[in-house]
Design a protein around this motif. Structure first.
Motif, PDB file in Angstrom:
ATOM      1  N   UNK A 225      40.057  58.699  45.787  1.00 10.94           N
ATOM      2  CA  UNK A 225      40.935  57.702  46.394  1.00 10.94           C
ATOM      3  C   UNK A 225      41.870  58.375  47.368  1.00 10.94           C
ATOM      4  N   UNK A 226      42.144  57.712  48.492  1.00 14.81           N
ATOM      5  CA  UNK A 226      43.080  58.257  49.453  1.00 14.81           C
ATOM      6  C   UNK A 226      44.486  58.271  48.879  1.00 14.81           C
TER       7      UNK A 226
ATOM      8  N   UNK B 264      41.865  48.612  40.065  1.00 14.52           N
ATOM      9  CA  UNK B 264      41.787  47.166  40.272  1.00 14.52           C
ATOM     10  C   UNK B 264      41.645  46.502  38.909  1.00 14.52           C
ATOM     11  N   UNK B 265      42.557  45.586  38.611  1.00 12.51           N
ATOM     12  CA  UNK B 265      42.485  44.792  37.384  1.00 12.51           C
ATOM     13  C   UNK B 265      41.698  43.527  37.684  1.00 12.51           C
ATOM     14  N   UNK B 266      40.575  43.350  37.014  1.00 17.84           N
ATOM     15  CA  UNK B 266      39.660  42.241  37.284  1.00 17.84           C
ATOM     16  C   UNK B 266      39.746  41.250  36.131  1.00 17.84           C
ATOM     17  N   UNK B 267      40.022  40.002  36.459  1.00 19.62           N
ATOM     18  CA  UNK B 267      40.100  38.980  35.428  1.00 19.62           C
ATOM     19  C   UNK B 267      38.693  38.639  34.954  1.00 19.62           C
ATOM     20  N   UNK B 268      38.375  39.078  33.760  1.00 21.83           N
ATOM     21  CA  UNK B 268      37.040  38.882  33.199  1.00 21.83           C
ATOM     22  C   UNK B 268      37.043  37.645  32.306  1.00 21.83           C
TER      23      UNK B 268
ATOM     24  N   UNK C 111      31.371  45.572  41.769  1.00 19.86           N
ATOM     25  CA  UNK C 111      32.680  46.222  41.667  1.00 19.86           C
ATOM     26  C   UNK C 111      32.663  47.333  40.633  1.00 19.86           C
ATOM     27  N   UNK C 112      31.990  47.102  39.509  1.00 17.14           N
ATOM     28  CA  UNK C 112      31.909  48.141  38.486  1.00 17.14           C
ATOM     29  C   UNK C 112      31.133  49.350  38.984  1.00 17.14           C
ATOM     30  N   UNK C 113      30.092  49.119  39.783  1.00 23.61           N
ATOM     31  CA  UNK C 113      29.320  50.240  40.323  1.00 23.61           C
ATOM     32  C   UNK C 113      30.120  51.033  41.346  1.00 23.61           C
ATOM     33  N   UNK C 114      30.954  50.342  42.140  1.00 26.24           N
ATOM     34  CA  UNK C 114      31.722  51.037  43.180  1.00 26.24           C
ATOM     35  C   UNK C 114      32.981  51.702  42.629  1.00 26.24           C
ATOM     36  N   UNK C 115      33.651  51.062  41.668  1.00 25.03           N
ATOM     37  CA  UNK C 115      34.918  51.572  41.155  1.00 25.03           C
ATOM     38  C   UNK C 115      34.754  52.430  39.916  1.00 25.03           C
TER      39      UNK C 115
ATOM     40  N   UNK D 147      35.302  53.717  36.349  1.00 26.35           N
ATOM     41  CA  UNK D 147      36.409  53.538  35.393  1.00 26.35           C
ATOM     42  C   UNK D 147      37.695  53.013  36.026  1.00 26.35           C
ATOM     43  N   UNK D 148      37.760  52.950  37.356  1.00 24.81           N
ATOM     44  CA  UNK D 148      38.953  52.403  38.006  1.00 24.81           C
ATOM     45  C   UNK D 148      38.996  50.887  37.974  1.00 24.81           C
ATOM     46  N   UNK D 149      37.922  50.232  37.545  1.00 24.74           N
ATOM     47  CA  UNK D 149      37.921  48.784  37.373  1.00 24.74           C
ATOM     48  C   UNK D 149      38.343  48.471  35.944  1.00 24.74           C
ATOM     49  N   UNK D 150      39.472  47.790  35.807  1.00 26.45           N
ATOM     50  CA  UNK D 150      40.056  47.520  34.491  1.00 26.45           C
ATOM     51  C   UNK D 150      39.896  46.027  34.201  1.00 26.45           C
ATOM     52  N   UNK D 151      39.031  45.638  33.259  1.00 25.06           N
ATOM     53  CA  UNK D 151      38.905  44.210  32.925  1.00 25.06           C
ATOM     54  C   UNK D 151      40.081  43.748  32.076  1.00 25.06           C
ATOM     55  N   UNK D 152      40.566  42.561  32.355  1.00 24.60           N
ATOM     56  CA  UNK D 152      41.689  41.991  31.602  1.00 24.60           C
ATOM     57  C   UNK D 152      41.293  40.586  31.159  1.00 24.60           C
TER      58      UNK D 152
END
Length: 350
Positions: free
Chosen positions: A46-47, A161-165, A193-197, A199-204
């Motif tokens: 990440x930048x 990124x927090x993703x509303x699951x 999104x899961x493939x690109x991010x 562990x940085x994709x956090x499902x909530x």
């Protein structure tokens, strides 16, 4: 068991190959290679200086981020529905003609006392079957392309990124939402999104314990009931007034990281999304009404592609749907010197 075959590879295989799978899909054979690779070599760093964000999937816009940016890719099925209907009608007519000829052959065979001959499919019918397959394949490819492109841009723009699951089957079971829900393919978007991010994709979850559902509450915890027709969020408790999808994305960010990008001070007014344009950051009276935006602050799509407000796709005509966002999208990286478009082999498409 199948011998030697030639393979048109369209990407370099990295890591140690674990499995090789051959499958027939979209009118051609595919070779799927599963390889083992380290996560640090797979996900891009990440930048420095980028922050976290929340994301809310939906049907009005495929993905809304907590800073007000909207990802609204083209609706592939809606764009190709006319072509699909024409091709399916032509295919049905050709099948009915074949069935009529087969029925006539069966009657003639019974009259002559012999076994009926199964008629082969004529060439016109075979070509029409291929045409229907190509129409369906285009819908799949357009949808898959934009999910992957937008997922990569989100991964490059934010740290976490927090993703509303939430469940999606209730949309498919609803006869009024089934077509657009299938066209949006929110489950495929989540997978991209899961493939690109990684562990940085956090499902909530889509609700907070003791508070309620994210779409029916505010960031301050107050209950703000809304129907599906209500697309704007007004909170009488804290004064937040913003699109409901932006509020839901901020609640997802609040659950995952404990931060949000909405101003909850009473009397702040309707223009309270942080990171908005200078015009949107000007103070406004706390009337609780929807903001009156300048012409350049209303766009049909703002999907992190460029500073140009487009209607949701390059080269794809679609009916413009106004989505009030009031934010600037990220700048596109300049193409390197000597850039030339490379035409791939037809067998490597997809």
């Amino acid at each position: 068991m199948i011998g030697t075959f030639r393979l048109h590879d369209h990407r370099k295989v990295r890591g140690r190959i674990q499995t090789v799978t051959l499958k027939w899909a979209h009118g051609r054979w595919w070779c799927v290679l599963t390889s083992l690779i380290q996560a640090k070599d797979l996900y891009q760093p990440v930048r420095a200086g980028v922050g976290d964000a929340g994301a809310d999937p939906g049907l009005t816009a495929a993905l809304t981020l907590s800073d007000g940016r909207v990802l609204d890719p083209p609706r592939a099925l809606d764009e190709g529905l006319a072509r699909l209907r024409r091709a399916q009608r032509a295919l049905s007519r050709k099948f009915e003609a074949l069935k009529a000829r087969q029925a006539e052959e069966n009657r003639a065979a019974r009259a002559e006392g012999r076994e009926p001959v199964r008629l082969p499919r004529p060439n016109r019918l075979r070509r029409q079957i291929a045409e229907v397959g190509r129409a369906h394949t285009r819908v799949v490819n357009v949808r898959d392309h934009w999910h992957k492109v937008n997922a990569r841009r989100v991964a490059n723009a934010y740290d976490r990124v927090a993703y509303e699951a939430h469940g999606l089957m209730f949309m498919i079971r609803n006869r009024r939402l089934a077509r657009i829900a299938s066209d949006r393919a929110l489950a495929q978007q989540r997978h991209a999104l899961a493939s690109a991010l990684g562990p940085r994709l956090v499902p909530v979850p889509n609700r907070r314990e003791g508070v309620g559902g994210n779409s029916q509450t505010c960031v301050c915890g107050a209950s703000v009931p809304k129907t599906l027709r209500d697309r704007w969020h007004h909170c009488p408790a804290c004064g937040v007034s913003a699109p409901r999808d932006v509020v839901s994305a901020n609640i997802a960010e609040l659950i995952a990281f404990g931060t949000h990008k909405l101003t909850t001070a009473p009397g702040r007014g309707s223009k309270d999304v942080e990171g908005a344009t200078p015009q949107a950051r000007e103070s406004a009276p706390g009337t609780g009404e929807e903001p009156v935006r300048a012409p350049d602050e209303t766009s049909t799509s703002c999907d992190l592609r460029s500073n140009e407000n487009t209607a949701g796709g390059f080269g794809l005509r679609r009916k413009a749907r106004l989505v009030p966002i009031g934010v600037l999208s990220l700048e596109r990286k300049p193409k390197p010197h000597g850039y030339e478009k490379i035409r791939k082999h037809p067998a490597s498409a997809g």
